[in-house]
Enzyme design. Structure first.
Site, PDB file in Angstrom:
ATOM      1  N   CYS A  50       7.759  -2.335  19.181  1.00 18.25           N
ATOM      2  CA  CYS A  50       6.800  -1.436  18.263  1.00 18.25           C
ATOM      3  C   CYS A  50       5.345  -1.201  19.239  1.00 18.25           C
ATOM      4  O   CYS A  50       4.734  -0.068  19.216  1.00 18.25           O
ATOM      5  CB  CYS A  50       6.195  -2.355  17.031  1.00 18.25           C
ATOM      6  SG  CYS A  50       7.313  -3.066  16.020  1.00 18.25           S
ATOM      7  N   ASP A  82       6.739  -8.385  12.443  1.00 15.41           N
ATOM      8  CA  ASP A  82       7.318  -8.830  11.366  1.00 15.41           C
ATOM      9  C   ASP A  82       8.784  -8.788  11.333  1.00 15.41           C
ATOM     10  O   ASP A  82       9.610  -9.640  10.796  1.00 15.41           O
ATOM     11  CB  ASP A  82       7.104  -7.802  10.179  1.00 15.41           C
ATOM     12  CG  ASP A  82       5.323  -7.826   9.876  1.00 15.41           C
ATOM     13  OD1 ASP A  82       4.607  -8.029  10.797  1.00 15.41           O
ATOM     14  OD2 ASP A  82       5.052  -7.668   8.752  1.00 15.41           O
ATOM     15  N   CYS A 123       3.007  -2.082  15.409  1.00 12.66           N
ATOM     16  CA  CYS A 123       3.312  -2.833  14.472  1.00 12.66           C
ATOM     17  C   CYS A 123       2.519  -2.945  13.186  1.00 12.66           C
ATOM     18  O   CYS A 123       1.239  -2.817  13.384  1.00 12.66           O
ATOM     19  CB  CYS A 123       3.965  -4.064  14.999  1.00 12.66           C
ATOM     20  SG  CYS A 123       5.043  -4.985  14.006  1.00 12.66           S
ATOM     21  N   ASP A 124       3.158  -3.365  11.959  1.00 18.73           N
ATOM     22  CA  ASP A 124       2.507  -3.198  10.695  1.00 18.73           C
ATOM     23  C   ASP A 124       0.987  -3.649  10.586  1.00 18.73           C
ATOM     24  O   ASP A 124       0.160  -3.130  10.327  1.00 18.73           O
ATOM     25  CB  ASP A 124       3.222  -4.260   9.766  1.00 18.73           C
ATOM     26  CG  ASP A 124       4.524  -3.721   9.659  1.00 18.73           C
ATOM     27  OD1 ASP A 124       5.137  -2.872  10.453  1.00 18.73           O
ATOM     28  OD2 ASP A 124       5.466  -4.255   9.045  1.00 18.73           O
ATOM     29  N   LYS A 125       0.699  -4.868  11.144  1.00 18.92           N
ATOM     30  CA  LYS A 125      -0.635  -5.280  10.968  1.00 18.92           C
ATOM     31  C   LYS A 125      -1.720  -4.943  11.725  1.00 18.92           C
ATOM     32  O   LYS A 125      -2.805  -4.917  11.386  1.00 18.92           O
ATOM     33  CB  LYS A 125      -0.899  -6.952  10.839  1.00 18.92           C
ATOM     34  CG  LYS A 125       0.296  -7.520   9.901  1.00 18.92           C
ATOM     35  CD  LYS A 125       0.230  -6.825   8.423  1.00 18.92           C
ATOM     36  CE  LYS A 125       1.424  -7.332   7.651  1.00 18.92           C
ATOM     37  NZ  LYS A 125       2.717  -6.613   8.161  1.00 18.92           N
ATOM     38  N   CYS A 195       9.137   0.515  13.703  1.00 21.10           N
ATOM     39  CA  CYS A 195      10.458   0.513  12.821  1.00 21.10           C
ATOM     40  C   CYS A 195      10.452   2.175  12.223  1.00 21.10           C
ATOM     41  O   CYS A 195       9.363   2.696  11.867  1.00 21.10           O
ATOM     42  CB  CYS A 195      10.283  -0.397  11.720  1.00 21.10           C
ATOM     43  SG  CYS A 195      10.619  -2.180  12.146  1.00 21.10           S
ATOM     44  N   GLU A 445       6.863 -11.707   3.934  1.00 21.19           N
ATOM     45  CA  GLU A 445       7.784 -10.540   3.615  1.00 21.19           C
ATOM     46  C   GLU A 445       9.173 -11.340   3.357  1.00 21.19           C
ATOM     47  O   GLU A 445       9.609 -12.110   4.072  1.00 21.19           O
ATOM     48  CB  GLU A 445       7.649  -9.720   4.556  1.00 21.19           C
ATOM     49  CG  GLU A 445       6.612  -8.617   4.768  1.00 21.19           C
ATOM     50  CD  GLU A 445       6.646  -7.688   5.800  1.00 21.19           C
ATOM     51  OE1 GLU A 445       5.598  -6.744   6.020  1.00 21.19           O
ATOM     52  OE2 GLU A 445       7.707  -7.498   6.370  1.00 21.19           O
ATOM     53  N   SER A 471       8.897  -6.084   3.113  1.00 21.43           N
ATOM     54  CA  SER A 471       8.743  -5.256   4.090  1.00 21.43           C
ATOM     55  C   SER A 471       8.795  -3.863   3.356  1.00 21.43           C
ATOM     56  O   SER A 471       9.369  -3.911   2.229  1.00 21.43           O
ATOM     57  CB  SER A 471      10.050  -5.431   4.796  1.00 21.43           C
ATOM     58  OG  SER A 471      10.262  -4.531   5.637  1.00 21.43           O
TER      59      SER A 471
END
Length: 559
Positions: A50, A82, A123-125, A195, A445, A471
């Protein structure tokens, strides 16, 4: 440009000779230090695809800053993948990392007194964390998303990491072979980037363009597209223009900007994690925002993007179809988004969206008049099992009513063992508790469990409820963020094996079919469990974290 730049406190005057000497040791010149200093917060890390390419993009951002008359100073922070830590104890670090990343960017920004800031995220966070840091520092700043990974190819179809997690359940159930699962594993992630579906990273990337913290069309350029370098260079130039205008994040992040962002999530079938992150950002910005706002805005916003996990396409397809600006334009034209809100480019959201170019014949982004579903995917439920609320994503394929017996697990691992051992049956309600912000800690998640359920063919007959989260790749009737959580003595702590749980989506209810007096009696006998961690970052987080209904932010308790 502001008459007194913050960085002058660091580099100007006789008493700052020591600071200048140290900066000259690493190559800065007097000419460099006379210019505005722009921090480049890079979340590059070598533990995931990511953020893996962000070094390259950071170099381009710095070139743009220099070309526009500034001096860039790059610094790094951490990130947790994640997708890689999913289903392990390590997943507890993910949501905690949001606070650590925001704190670390804020610390460097306050310490070195940058005049402006670019946060490079993947990435996500890292995305909401980068935004939270920009809000706290409130200096002219831009958030740039590194972009989506390309889809992989397996057996003639596009695949993403979602297919791998569902493949684990399918292989456990004997629906695919071990060789097919290995083939999925080898093909799903063909290079750098986050992702590929409208999972959490691409959802939050969408949010940033809708809010105006990212330039329109920049985030949706895929990670390895050669145009991403140009986008990064232009970001460096833009942050200098932003500094010239003195426009700061809190000038952009109005209540209307948050409503626009929620509409963007709803219209694209985005991740339920957006609820947590937007609540957290709103708290940082001092903007009133509540769980019920998500339900109200989603109810008036049609689902118009046909994206995974429930749809057909990936984020790369969105870019080819016309990008996030095309979705913005559709919603503005329908009166569902406020196009008069300002963005970091200096133009309004409406002006930016007008520049969108739709690919002929594309069917990724529907007209508002012909949506995939008349309402958005974010639904807030309340009831005696979740008095403070919980979140479910409804994209048109899920059941609107479910009633079944509870299968209770006090942790994700126990639930996963039951799923892969074939112990979960049709009509069951899987309850996973003590996974909330405090109880986990870190609100893991549940993609490993939800993916396995779908892969085993139980996605249409089993429901799941948890005080943890999901997720963005999760699909099915899966309810998360139950508040109050079990570790705070919420009613989910009182559920017994075999109790009947009722999901009524149309009535926005999640209820335990147990008399209130019995729930009260059970809770009177409940005792708060000892913290799972007695020291270190997890212990600090558990002691400070708020409810999921408040965005799971950490708070200093002032007395």
């Amino acid at each position: 440009m502001p008459l007194k730049l913050p960085s002058r406190t660091i580099v100007e005057g006789r008493n700052r000779a020591g600071a200048r000497a140290m900066l000259k040791a690493i190559g800065y010149t007097d000419a460099d230090l006379a210019k505005p200093i722009v921090g480049i917060a890079n979340t590059w890390i070598e533990t995931m695809p990511c953020n893996f390419h962000l070094r390259r993009l950071a170099a381009k951002v710095k070139e743009g800053v220099r070309a526009a008359g500034g001096t860039p100073m790059e610094f790094n922070t951490i990130a947790i993948s994640d997708g890689i830590v999913m289903g392990t104890e390590g997943m507890k670090a993910s949501l905690v990392s949001r606070e650590v990343i925001a704190d670390s960017i804020e610390l460097v920004g306050r310490g070195h007194m940058f005049d402006a800031l670019v946060t490079l995220v993947g990435c996500d966070k890292t995305i909401p964390a980068g935004a939270m840091a920009l809000i706290r520092l409130n200096v002219p700043g831009i958030l740039l998303y590194g972009g989506s990974i390309a889809p992989g190819k397996f057996e003639g179809r596009d695949v993403t990491i979602q297919d791998v997690y569902e493949g684990i359940g399918a292989q456990a159930a004997g629906l695919i072979t071990a060789e097919q699962l290995k083939g999925l594993e080898d093909a799903a992630c063909p290079g750098a980037g986050a992702c590929g579906g409208q999972f959490t990273a691409n959802t939050m990337s969408t949010v940033m363009e809708f809010m105006g913290l990212s330039p329109a069309g920049f985030n949706s350029v895929p990670a390895m597209d050669s145009a991403k370098d140009d986008v990064a260079y232009r970001t460096g130039q833009l942050v200098m223009e932003l500094l010239e205008r003195g426009l700061c994040p809190k000038d952009i992040l109005t209540r209307q900007a948050f409503e626009n962002a929620i509409a963007g999530v709803a219209a694209t079938g985005g991740s339920t994690n957006a609820v947590l992150h937007l609540l957290a950002m709103a708290r940082e910005a001092g903007v009133p925002l509540a769980l019920d706002d998500f339900d109200a805005i989603s109810a008036r916003t049609p689902l118009i993007a046909d994206l995974r996990p429930s749809g057909r396409y990936t984020a790369v397809d969105v870019h080819r179809a016309g990008g996030i600006p095309l979705i913005v334009r559709r919603l503005i034209e329908a009166g569902l988004v406020d196009g008069d809100q300002r963005t970091v480019t200096g133009r309004t959201l409406k002006e930016e969206a007008a520049l969108a170019r739709e690919a002929p014949g594309q069917d990724v982004i529907r007209p508002v008049s012909a949506p995939l579903k008349p309402t958005g995917g974010l639904v807030i439920l309340k009831g005696n099992l979740a008095p403070d609320g919980c979140v479910v994503k409804i994209t048109g394929h899920e059941r609107m009513f479910h009633r079944g017996p509870a299968r209770v697990f006090d942790g994700e691992e126990d639930a996963m063992r039951a799923v892969t051992a074939g112990k979960i049956k049709p009509n069951d309600v899987v309850v996973i508790r003590y996974e909330g912000p405090r109880g986990g800690p870190g609100m893991r998640e549940m993609l490993a469990v939800t993916g396995a359920l779908v892969g085993e063919g139980l996605g249409e007959s089993v429901a799941l409820v948890t005080d943890g989260r999901f997720s963005g790749a999760t699909r099915g009737l899966m309810v998360g963020h139950v508040a109050p959580e079990a570790a705070r003595g919420g009613p989910i702590a009182a559920v017994n094996e075999g109790d009947v749980i009722v999901f009524d989506i149309e009535k926005r209810r999640l209820d335990l079919e147990v008399p209130m007096e019995e729930i009260t009696r059970r809770l009177s006998q409940w005792r708060e469990p000892a913290p799972r961690y007695q020291s270190g970052v997890f212990a600090k987080y558990a002691a400070l974290v708020s409810s999921a209904a408040e965005g799971a932010i950490t708070r200093v308790r002032l007395s």
